[in-house]
Design a protein around this motif. Structure first.
Motif, short mmCIF file in Angstrom:
data_model
loop_
_atom_site.label_atom_id
_atom_site.label_comp_id
_atom_site.label_asym_id
_atom_site.label_seq_id
_atom_site.Cartn_x
_atom_site.Cartn_y
_atom_site.Cartn_z
N GLY A 1 68.07 54.15 54.75
CA GLY A 1 69.49 54.28 54.45
C GLY A 1 69.84 55.40 53.49
N GLU A 2 68.90 56.27 53.21
CA GLU A 2 69.09 57.41 52.32
C GLU A 2 69.66 57.00 50.96
N PRO A 3 68.97 56.08 50.28
CA PRO A 3 69.44 55.67 48.96
C PRO A 3 69.37 56.82 47.96
N SER A 4 70.17 56.75 46.93
CA SER A 4 70.11 57.78 45.89
C SER A 4 68.75 57.73 45.21
N TYR A 5 68.37 58.80 44.57
CA TYR A 5 67.11 58.82 43.84
C TYR A 5 67.19 57.86 42.65
N GLU A 6 68.37 57.69 42.13
CA GLU A 6 68.57 56.72 41.05
C GLU A 6 68.26 55.30 41.56
N ARG A 7 68.73 54.98 42.75
CA ARG A 7 68.44 53.67 43.32
C ARG A 7 66.95 53.48 43.56
N LEU A 8 66.28 54.53 44.03
CA LEU A 8 64.83 54.44 44.23
C LEU A 8 64.13 54.17 42.90
N HIS A 9 64.55 54.86 41.86
CA HIS A 9 63.97 54.67 40.54
C HIS A 9 64.20 53.23 40.06
N HIS A 10 65.41 52.74 40.23
CA HIS A 10 65.71 51.36 39.80
C HIS A 10 64.93 50.34 40.63
N ALA A 11 64.67 50.65 41.89
CA ALA A 11 63.86 49.76 42.73
C ALA A 11 62.46 49.64 42.15
N LEU A 12 61.91 50.76 41.67
CA LEU A 12 60.59 50.73 41.04
C LEU A 12 60.61 49.89 39.77
N LYS A 13 61.65 50.06 38.98
CA LYS A 13 61.78 49.29 37.74
C LYS A 13 61.88 47.80 38.04
N LYS A 14 62.70 47.44 39.04
CA LYS A 14 62.86 46.03 39.40
C LYS A 14 61.56 45.44 39.93
N ALA A 15 60.76 46.27 40.57
CA ALA A 15 59.47 45.81 41.11
C ALA A 15 58.39 45.81 40.02
N VAL B 1 56.99 48.25 38.44
CA VAL B 1 55.96 49.28 38.61
C VAL B 1 55.72 49.91 37.23
N ALA B 2 54.49 49.82 36.77
CA ALA B 2 54.15 50.40 35.47
C ALA B 2 54.31 51.91 35.52
N ASP B 3 54.87 52.46 34.48
CA ASP B 3 55.07 53.91 34.37
C ASP B 3 55.81 54.50 35.57
N ALA B 4 56.93 53.86 35.93
CA ALA B 4 57.74 54.36 37.06
C ALA B 4 58.13 55.81 36.81
N VAL B 5 57.97 56.63 37.83
CA VAL B 5 58.33 58.04 37.70
C VAL B 5 59.85 58.18 37.58
N SER B 6 60.26 59.29 37.03
CA SER B 6 61.68 59.52 36.76
C SER B 6 62.46 59.85 38.05
N ILE B 7 63.77 59.78 37.92
CA ILE B 7 64.66 60.14 39.02
C ILE B 7 64.40 61.58 39.44
N LYS C 1 52.51 65.08 42.51
CA LYS C 1 51.33 64.31 42.13
C LYS C 1 51.19 63.13 43.09
N LEU C 2 49.96 62.69 43.26
CA LEU C 2 49.70 61.54 44.11
C LEU C 2 50.49 60.32 43.64
N GLN C 3 50.54 60.08 42.35
CA GLN C 3 51.29 58.95 41.79
C GLN C 3 52.76 58.99 42.24
N THR C 4 53.32 60.18 42.29
CA THR C 4 54.72 60.34 42.71
C THR C 4 54.90 59.93 44.17
N VAL C 5 54.00 60.40 45.03
CA VAL C 5 54.09 60.06 46.45
C VAL C 5 53.96 58.55 46.64
N VAL C 6 52.99 57.94 45.98
CA VAL C 6 52.78 56.50 46.10
C VAL C 6 54.01 55.74 45.62
N GLN C 7 54.57 56.13 44.50
CA GLN C 7 55.75 55.44 43.98
C GLN C 7 56.98 55.68 44.85
N PHE C 8 57.11 56.86 45.42
CA PHE C 8 58.22 57.16 46.33
C PHE C 8 58.17 56.20 47.52
#
Length: 104
Positions: free
Chosen positions: A24-38, A40-46, A60-67
């Motif tokens: 649904g093409e969520p905003s990057y802010e929504r993706l970041h908040h999804a990580l926080k709600k889940a 995820v330790a050390d969630a990457v920034s927006i 970075k690999l961590q970024t791809v995995v968290q995305f």
């Protein structure tokens, strides 16, 4: 710089953008908040999430995995019917490693 670098990086970035579109093409802010709600330790920034698609360099690999995890979280919260294999972190990790190998 390896010959395959630009195409490998742009392909990975394009595929991440397509993954985001598929949920649904969520905003990057929504993706970041999804990580926080889940929790995820050390969630990457927006900005880091955005740069994974738009920076023109291998994230970075961590970024791809968290995305990928963030997209999966959005998909689950929105009850989207998407093949779970789409979010297989092991597949995305292998793709990242292949791109990294070609950019050496």
């Amino acid at each position: 710089m390896a010959t395959g670098q630009p195409s490998e990086i742009s392909t990975l970035a394009s595929d991440l953008a397509e993954l985001r579109k598929s949920v649904g093409e969520p905003s990057y802010e929504r993706l970041h908040h999804a990580l926080k709600k889940a929790a995820v330790a050390d969630a990457v920034s927006i900005t880091t999430l955005r740069n994974a698609v738009h920076a023109g360099r291998l994230p970075k690999l961590q970024t791809v995995v968290q995305f990928v995890k963030a997209c999966r979280c959005v998909s689950e919260r929105d009850d989207l019917m998407i093949d779970p294999e789409t979010f297989d972190v092991h597949v995305w990790r292998e793709r990242w490693m292949a791109a990294a190998e070609l950019t050496r």
